[in-house]
Design an enzyme around this catalytic site. Structure first.
Site, PDB file in Angstrom:
ATOM      1  N   SER A 128       2.672  47.508  20.297  1.00 43.60           N
ATOM      2  CA  SER A 128       2.998  46.134  20.638  1.00 43.60           C
ATOM      3  C   SER A 128       4.430  45.795  20.280  1.00 43.60           C
ATOM      4  O   SER A 128       4.987  46.318  19.325  1.00 43.60           O
ATOM      5  CB  SER A 128       2.073  45.148  19.922  1.00 43.60           C
ATOM      6  OG  SER A 128       2.469  43.820  20.237  1.00 43.60           O
ATOM      7  N   LYS A 182      -5.700  47.028  19.421  1.00 42.66           N
ATOM      8  CA  LYS A 182      -4.623  46.474  20.266  1.00 42.66           C
ATOM      9  C   LYS A 182      -5.189  45.434  21.238  1.00 42.66           C
ATOM     10  O   LYS A 182      -4.563  44.403  21.498  1.00 42.66           O
ATOM     11  CB  LYS A 182      -3.902  47.577  21.031  1.00 42.66           C
ATOM     12  CG  LYS A 182      -2.861  47.055  22.038  1.00 42.66           C
ATOM     13  CD  LYS A 182      -1.719  46.361  21.335  1.00 42.66           C
ATOM     14  CE  LYS A 182      -0.740  45.543  22.136  1.00 42.66           C
ATOM     15  NZ  LYS A 182      -0.511  45.678  23.513  1.00 42.66           N
ATOM     16  N   HIS A 185      -5.717  42.347  19.325  1.00 40.98           N
ATOM     17  CA  HIS A 185      -4.368  41.782  19.122  1.00 40.98           C
ATOM     18  C   HIS A 185      -3.971  40.944  20.344  1.00 40.98           C
ATOM     19  O   HIS A 185      -3.498  39.817  20.224  1.00 40.98           O
ATOM     20  CB  HIS A 185      -3.363  42.916  18.890  1.00 40.98           C
ATOM     21  CG  HIS A 185      -1.926  42.523  19.058  1.00 40.98           C
ATOM     22  ND1 HIS A 185      -1.342  42.309  20.300  1.00 40.98           N
ATOM     23  CD2 HIS A 185      -0.947  42.275  18.148  1.00 40.98           C
ATOM     24  CE1 HIS A 185      -0.078  41.950  20.140  1.00 40.98           C
ATOM     25  NE2 HIS A 185       0.191  41.921  18.841  1.00 40.98           N
ATOM     26  N   ASN A 186      -4.185  41.498  21.524  1.00 35.21           N
ATOM     27  CA  ASN A 186      -3.804  40.768  22.737  1.00 35.21           C
ATOM     28  C   ASN A 186      -4.670  39.531  22.945  1.00 35.21           C
ATOM     29  O   ASN A 186      -4.180  38.495  23.395  1.00 35.21           O
ATOM     30  CB  ASN A 186      -3.879  41.681  23.959  1.00 35.21           C
ATOM     31  CG  ASN A 186      -2.658  42.571  24.079  1.00 35.21           C
ATOM     32  OD1 ASN A 186      -2.044  42.912  23.068  1.00 35.21           O
ATOM     33  ND2 ASN A 186      -2.306  42.954  25.288  1.00 35.21           N
ATOM     34  N   GLU A 189      -3.316  37.060  20.787  1.00 40.45           N
ATOM     35  CA  GLU A 189      -2.048  36.634  21.428  1.00 40.45           C
ATOM     36  C   GLU A 189      -2.340  35.536  22.470  1.00 40.45           C
ATOM     37  O   GLU A 189      -1.646  34.511  22.513  1.00 40.45           O
ATOM     38  CB  GLU A 189      -1.411  37.868  22.070  1.00 40.45           C
ATOM     39  CG  GLU A 189      -0.203  37.642  22.953  1.00 40.45           C
ATOM     40  CD  GLU A 189       0.254  38.971  23.608  1.00 40.45           C
ATOM     41  OE1 GLU A 189       0.480  39.958  22.878  1.00 40.45           O
ATOM     42  OE2 GLU A 189       0.374  39.015  24.848  1.00 40.45           O
TER      43      GLU A 189
HETATM   44  C1  6PG Z   1       2.434  43.404  23.382  1.00 42.44           C
HETATM   45  C2  6PG Z   1       1.954  42.602  24.553  1.00 42.44           C
HETATM   46  C3  6PG Z   1       1.954  43.438  25.800  1.00 42.44           C
HETATM   47  C4  6PG Z   1       1.910  42.621  27.073  1.00 42.44           C
HETATM   48  C5  6PG Z   1       0.694  41.773  27.213  1.00 42.44           C
HETATM   49  C6  6PG Z   1       0.822  40.750  28.317  1.00 42.44           C
HETATM   50  O1  6PG Z   1       1.680  43.469  22.431  1.00 42.44           O
HETATM   51  O2  6PG Z   1       3.544  43.933  23.428  1.00 42.44           O
HETATM   52  O3  6PG Z   1       0.666  42.164  24.289  1.00 42.44           O
HETATM   53  O4  6PG Z   1       0.909  44.370  25.696  1.00 42.44           O
HETATM   54  O5  6PG Z   1       3.046  41.838  27.141  1.00 42.44           O
HETATM   55  O6  6PG Z   1      -0.387  42.629  27.486  1.00 42.44           O
HETATM   56  O7  6PG Z   1      -0.444  40.428  28.704  1.00 42.44           O
HETATM   57  P1  6PG Z   1      -0.811  39.545  29.935  1.00 42.44           P
HETATM   58  O8  6PG Z   1       0.017  40.008  31.096  1.00 42.44           O
HETATM   59  O9  6PG Z   1      -2.262  39.833  30.134  1.00 42.44           O
HETATM   60  O10 6PG Z   1      -0.499  38.154  29.536  1.00 42.44           O
END
Ligand code: 6PG
Length: 476
Positions: A128, A182, A185-186, A189
């Site tokens: 990430s 991960k 984590h997302n 996010e």
């Molecule tokens: C990271 C981000 C990366 C990505 C997202 C965007 O940890 O660096 O999470 O993996 O930017 O997956 O996700 P979406 O396109 O689903 O918003």
């Protein structure tokens, strides 16, 4: 053979990971399906370290010292399988294939089992931090065999972000554990971003504030408990002016959120495991609602609001209420995400150390934040903590904001401002702390229409009432 590690797939993430490895003194083998990308990487960045470029996968594999360590950085799904299939016949026992893309963890479990049968290690790792993180130090979440981590760990730890000198990389657990973490984590996010977006909307609607003014509030918040990458970039985005129109940039961006799917996977898994990750789910559905164009078109102007005109009197107090509500909702989202990790860890036999996950998320990744230190400390106090919210620090920190949280959510409802993540987080907080929930009635209804049975508060056992006959209770 002299390269210590290789990267195949040199789109921006692979290219930046390769550069990061080279800058850290590793000899890096590089390969891309179309050789142009490989040549341009070596031509443009060859002075940053030592690259060994190959035009064919066979030459690439031959350039690696054993056990070979090959990072595959291509699109998740079919493209990843295709590269693995091509790679496997070229490898020898004990070699390590690393998938650093955003793979879905069931795919990682399948691939790990298949490669193990060939005597190979397969490491599914979360990475990430976006493009910049890949280059300057990401947060890295590797799963797979312990043995593979002995070889790989020192390299990955070296290229990862550091916080107080501690690497943002650690062994997560077997097979799909790294990609699972991960994924969560997302999901977090998504929740974090939705909560920030709701806070922005509350300040906009409640105060009638401009993007510029709201940006200043976020910048101020970034100096306290909320300090985090996402709050920081929010302040920057809000301060940005659109070059074409001279308007605030956010005011010219279409309000339809997209996603690539990791949030959806997180919610699907939450349903599979029966873990109430309501913050993540609301965030994912809020994106879906924003993109429901025909429905929004049909509703706009047609659904009566019967809402007040929001006129906040004490502006400073309101801003502070929103800040406290944001923090409390954020703690709920993280608490739920860590519950999901615990449930998956038990279900799939991963033995994940949650405190260590919070530690490697402190730097490099998108959800990096000051408050992750508090989460690590909570799991240090009790590694088996059943509920992060119930840790003494968070009980106190959230407790201070509960009244503010209630004021914000109720005011938003009265004024017709949607706050799905704020509201559902408060509902979760009240639900999880309730002495008694109305689930008793649901059990009684289920027994009534389907003889699904119930348990009693006063005796052990499982019971059924003869609802359609004499209404006598029998032990089931
Ligand atoms: C990271 C981000 C990366 C990505 C997202 C965007 O940890 O660096 O999470 O993996 O930017 O997956 O996700 P979406 O396109 O689903 O918003």
């Amino acid at each position: 053979a002299r390269a210590q590690i290789g990267v195949t797939g040199l789109a921006v993430m692979g290219r930046n990971l390769a550069r990061n490895l080279a800058r850290n003194g590793f000899v890096v083998a590089v390969h891309n399906r179309s050789a142009g990308r490989m040549h341009s990487l070596v031509a443009e960045h060859g002075d940053e370290g030592e690259f060994v470029g190959s035009e064919t996968l066979a030459d690439f594999v031959a350039s690696l010292e054993r056990p070979r360590k090959v990072i595959v950085m291509v699109k998740a799904g079919g493209p990843t399988d295709a590269v693995i299939d091509e790679l496997v016949p070229l490898l020898d026992e004990g070699d390590i294939v690393i998938d650093a893309g955003n793979a879905h963890f069931p795919d990682t479990r399948r691939r790990e089992a298949a490669l193990k049968a060939e005597g190979l290690h397969f490491v599914g790792t979360g990475v990430s931090g976006g493009e910049e993180g890949a280059l300057l130090g990401p947060s890295i979440m590797p799963g797979g065999s312990r043995e593979s981590y002995e070889w790989l760990g020192p390299i990955l730890e070296k290229i990862s972000a550091k916080v107080d000198g501690v690497p943002c990389c650690t062994y997560v657990g077997p097979d799909g554990a790294g990609h699972f973490v991960k994924m969560v984590h997302n999901g977090i996010e998504y929740a974090d971003m939705q909560l920030i977006a709701e806070a922005y909307d509350l300040l906009k609607q409640g105060l009638g504030a401009t993007a510029q003014e709201i940006g200043e509030i976020f910048a101020r918040w970034n100096t306290g408990d909320l300090e985090s990458f996402l709050i920081e970039i929010t302040a920057e985005v809000l301060a940005h002016t659109d070059a074409a129109t001279g308007a605030a940039f956010v005011d010219v961006v279409l309000d339809q959120a997209e996603q690539k799917g990791t949030g959806r996977w997180t919610v699907q898994n939450g349903l599979d495991l029966g873990v109430p990750i309501t913050g993540i789910a609301e965030a994912t559905f809020a994106r879906a609602l924003s993109g429901s164009v025909p429905q929004r078109g049909a509703a706009a102007g047609a659904l009566p609001a019967h809402a007040g005109t929001w006129d906040v009197q004490d502006r400073e107090a309101f801003v502070e209420d929103v800040r406290l509500a944001l923090y409390a909702s954020k703690v709920v989202a993280y608490s739920q995400g860590f519950d999901q990790i615990a449930a998956a860890s038990a279900e799939y036999g991963w033995d994940i150390d949650r405190g260590a996950m919070a530690r490697i998320w402190r730097g490099g990744c998108i959800i990096r934040a000051r408050f992750l230190n508090r989460i690590t400390e909570a799991y240090e106090r009790d590694a088996h903590l059943p509920l992060l919210l119930a840790d003494e620090y968070f009980t106190e920190a959230v407790g201070q904001g509960v009244q503010a949280w209630r004021r914000v959510v109720s005011q938003a409802a009265l004024n017709g401002v949607p706050t799905p993540a704020f509201s559902s987080s408060l509902a979760y907080y009240d639900g999880v702390r309730a002495e008694r929930l109305p689930a008793n009635l649901i059990q009684a209804q289920r027994d009534f229409f389907g003889a699904h049975t119930y348990r009693r508060t006063d005796r052990e056992g499982t019971f059924h009432t003869g609802w359609s006959t004499d209404r006598a209770e029998v032990e089931a």
